[in-house]
Structures are given as C-alpha cells and as structure tokens.
Design an enzyme around this catalytic site. Sequence first.
Site, short mmCIF file in Angstrom:
data_model
loop_
_atom_site.label_atom_id
_atom_site.label_comp_id
_atom_site.label_asym_id
_atom_site.label_seq_id
_atom_site.Cartn_x
_atom_site.Cartn_y
_atom_site.Cartn_z
N LYS A 99 0.83 -1.19 0.00
CA LYS A 99 0.00 0.00 0.00
C LYS A 99 0.88 1.26 0.00
O LYS A 99 2.02 1.15 0.43
CB LYS A 99 -0.93 -0.02 1.21
CG LYS A 99 -0.19 0.21 2.55
CD LYS A 99 -1.15 0.59 3.61
CE LYS A 99 -0.88 1.88 4.24
NZ LYS A 99 0.19 2.13 5.13
N GLU A 154 -1.76 4.08 18.25
CA GLU A 154 -0.30 4.05 18.16
C GLU A 154 0.31 5.11 19.05
O GLU A 154 -0.25 6.19 19.22
CB GLU A 154 0.13 4.34 16.72
CG GLU A 154 -0.34 3.30 15.74
CD GLU A 154 0.39 3.46 14.43
OE1 GLU A 154 1.49 2.93 14.31
OE2 GLU A 154 -0.14 4.16 13.54
N HIS A 194 -5.90 -1.49 6.48
CA HIS A 194 -5.93 -2.37 7.65
C HIS A 194 -7.28 -2.38 8.37
O HIS A 194 -7.82 -3.43 8.70
CB HIS A 194 -4.86 -1.96 8.66
CG HIS A 194 -3.52 -1.67 8.06
ND1 HIS A 194 -2.98 -2.44 7.07
CD2 HIS A 194 -2.61 -0.69 8.31
CE1 HIS A 194 -1.78 -1.96 6.74
NE2 HIS A 194 -1.54 -0.89 7.47
C1 BG6 Z 1 1.37 1.07 8.36
C2 BG6 Z 1 1.15 2.56 8.43
O1 BG6 Z 1 0.68 0.52 7.28
O2 BG6 Z 1 0.91 0.47 9.57
C3 BG6 Z 1 1.88 3.15 9.63
O3 BG6 Z 1 1.64 3.16 7.24
C4 BG6 Z 1 1.46 2.44 10.89
O4 BG6 Z 1 1.61 4.54 9.74
C5 BG6 Z 1 1.59 0.93 10.73
O5 BG6 Z 1 2.30 2.90 11.94
C6 BG6 Z 1 0.99 0.21 11.92
O6 BG6 Z 1 1.30 -1.15 11.84
P1 BG6 Z 1 1.43 -2.03 13.15
O7 BG6 Z 1 1.68 -3.40 12.64
O8 BG6 Z 1 2.59 -1.47 13.93
O9 BG6 Z 1 0.14 -1.87 13.90
#
Ligand code: BG6
Length: 512
Positions: free
Chosen positions: A175, A243, A267
């Site tokens: 993506k 996050e 996601h």
């Molecule tokens: C990515 C985003 O696809 O997913 C990021 O571009 C984000 O901004 C990340 O921090 C989060 O992934 P995970 O696996 O750490 O929850």
Amino acid sequence: MEQLIVDGKVCDLENVCDCLTVTDLDPCIIVIFGASGDLATRKLMPALFRMWINNSLPDPVAIVGCARTAFSRSEFISRIKKECLICASVSEAQWLEFSSRLYYFRLEYDSEQTFVQLKNYLKDLDREKDTQGNLLFDLAVPPHLYSVIAENIGQSGITRQFPKESSWCRLVVEKPFGSDLHTSRELDKSLHLHFTEQQIFRIDHYLAKETVQNILMLRFANAIFEPLWNRSYIDYVGIIAAEKIGIENRAGYYEKSGVIRDMFQNHMLQLLSLIAMEPPSHFEADRVRDEKLKLFRSIRPFNGRNGEVILGQYESGTIDSKPVPGYHEENGVANDSLTPTFALLRFSIDNWRWQGVPFYLVSGKRLKRKETRIVIQFKEVPHSLFRDVLNESVVANRLILSIYPEEGITLSFQTKSPGAKVCLRTMNMNFSYQESYKGVSLEAYEKVLLDCIVGDHMLFWRQDGVEEAWSLLTPLLHSCESCENRAQQLYSYPAGSWGPSAASEFVEKIIS
Ligand code: BG6
C-alpha cells in the site's frame, strides 16, 4: 542440527511445529526492488533470513537486491547482515551459507535498457541456480515507481523468456494502492498492462498477523459464536489501532495521506470485513475475498450524520513521561497543516445481520499507548432477575480479540462473588498466544512472502476490494479536504491522550 537463537528464543529446527511452514516450495529467484531502502533492509531481508532459518525458503533460491545505489555484492551483503543478525544470532558459517544466496544488481528504474540487462542477468542466474524460471518481484519502492517498474519488467521481456506453462512470475506491491478511487484505478491499469490479477499480490501486513488470521477460525471453526454474531445479540463492535509513535520521518508521505488513507482504507477495513462478512463456502482465497467484497458493498456511505466522523490532530504532550512535539512541529509538516492524525469513524452495515449495529473504527498516532484490539460488545441480558437484589444492571458480555501488545482472545462473563450476599463480578476466560504456544512463529512479512511463493492470495487485496474501499472513503476524503470549515472539523488532542475529547470517552470504553 545446531541450535539457532531467534528473537532470544532457542530455535531447534528439528522440533519446529508442523504448522509453521509449508514444504515443497518451488525454486525461485526473489527480486527486491528498492533493496537499499528502509523497507527492504529492515523488514524484507530479515524476514527472508528468518525464513531460511525456519526452513521456509525454497531450495534452490536466489535473492537479488536491485536499486540505484552503486553497491558491490559484498557491500550489499554486509549492509543487510547487521539487520539480519539483530533478529537471529547464527554462526559465521551459517551466515555465509545464507548470504551465498544473495546478489545485487544496480539499475535505473526508468531505464528500459537496464531492465534488459537485468533480464540477461536473471536468465544466467536461473541457469546457474536451477530456479526453473520462477520469479517473484517485490516492489519495496515509493509508490510512484510501481507503474514504471512494472512496465519496464514487461517491456524488457523478462517475464517472457521463461516458458509460461512450467514457470511462474509474481509481482508484490505494498500500500498505498493509489490515493483515491481514480488513482487506484490508474495504478491498476498500469500493473495490468503486463501482469494478470493472479500474478499480483497486494500486501496488507495486518492480514498476516496471527490473531487477525485467527478471526475466521474463531468464527467459523466453532459452533458457539456464529449464532450470536448478529444484531440480536451484539450491541456494537469497536476496532481500535492506537499508536504511540508519531509520523517518524515520513512527513512527505503522511502529509498527503493522513490517517484515513494510511490506516482505514486498508488495515481497518480488512479487520472490519473479517468480523462482519458472511461465511464463505470454502476457505479459499477467492471465496473469502468474494465475501469481503459483498461486505464492503453493504457498508452505508457516509453522509455527515452526527458523530459519524471525528477527526483529530495531535498537539505536543507527554508520552511515558517524556515530552513529545505536536504534529505541526514535526520535520517536514506545514505550519498550517490540516492533515488528520486521528479518526473515529462510525460505520453502518446495511444487511440483515448487522442492521442497527454500529461499528466504531478508531486509529490515531501519538495516543497514550500502542494497542490494537477488536471488541465485540454483547447486549445486556433481556431481563435481569437479579435487579431487585443488585440494584444495578448486569454487565453485558464482551469478547476481545487482542492483536497488540497481547495476542489472544478474552471473553468476559458474570459470576457470583463468594459470600452470603448476592454480588456479581466480571471474570474473564483467556486465551493467550504467548502462553499457549512457546514455539517460533512467523512474522507478518515472513508469512506474506511465503504465501507469495506458494501463490496463495488469501492474505492479499484483490483489486475489486481495493476499489470498493476507495469508493466508500473517497467521497468522505474529498468532503473533509474541501469543506469550508475544515479547520473547525479537525479537533486537536494532546499527545499521550486517547484522542480529541469528542472521541476519547468512547475510545476509553473500548480500550478499558
Ligand atoms: C502502516 C502505516 O501501514 O501500519 C503506519 O503506514 C502504521 O503509519 C503501521 O504505523 C501500523 O502497523 P502495526 O503493525 O505497527 O500496527
């Protein structure tokens, strides 16, 4: 076999769980474009290294890093050695064995001529290593290069030099798949000039997380949940990906993207579809993706109803007792930027199963802690025979699918507190991946690469799904980005909180 240490755990390869990997993988050449970049160095190469440790790389295999940087082969290898050895410590002899499969080829992405040279290089390598003409191209490059590279692979004839019947060629893209419906169609058109849909693998790393994959098992390999999985028993569903990190060094990308493109179009909608879709007839990639598509099509378009969309942007604040800057103070962010770093979107699904059940999807940067979970909030009991003695309502059941930091499933229910008085207390039934499985597991990128080699599309987006997701979110994005009172619609929140006050009460409800 000697023991290896992977992520601090002793990995005895003779005792690796049977489910960890698949055998009889086709020999192949894995070509990684953008090999000098962050994604390849920090994620893809270590993933390939761990796959080799877990015996989940084909044999023979050759891994060719491609980029503009003028590395020699040994410079390339020593650059990635450092990252690989962070995730596993191996002897020098073992490292040499793995690195003997690594190669480097310098090219210019926009030069068809260097792709013709790459074609000859791959042909020779294929002959030397006996990889049987199978090619996996991974585009670990900025998205504006996807079309250029795909086109040059096609034009140079790389894929046509091996017999179609006995060998395969696959293309892996990350993506963002465009930045709205129109651009995603344009991108798709350019990929399809030389690759069929079956050859394209659009990664969503959330789908490769164990607990995310487990959603379908939980729902459809158990008889007890599905009868309750509907509007009669479920009050609401909350999906949160909170996050702690900010935008790190990605202002250039994030300023144009914002949280809706970055997290929701991919996601978050995948999580929603796994929770809400109908059972597919078979556990097979296209049957599952058909059901996801149907689900996306039943999501009601946003129309500005009250509380449907809450957007926010972080200000400076404190996380883990440390001061952190606000979004406007991040390097590369415009002083007057109106890019949202937080969103709470309330989705409604117009079908028989979900009519009237709100789905609250929340994601944001610089929140109090990193936590990803799905909450299925059941309705209260229809009639409480305890109301006369309790003087309060009975707490409703809740099923939590935890994705991060814990991976597991928790079901809360009411029990009697010991003693003479009638008192209820909420107890949990817990399943924890960490506690119940001590073996080595596959990281998201290992799983994704393995599935590409196997040719299984289950964990990848199909283009019709991508377009449906964009169809839903593009009008919302356009209206957020072009409305007159845009600044008033963007609430600020201090870093380290649970988002703007308009949303934080709800967020705390699903996070608690
Ligand atoms: C990515 C985003 O696809 O997913 C990021 O571009 C984000 O901004 C990340 O921090 C989060 O992934 P995970 O696996 O750490 O929850």
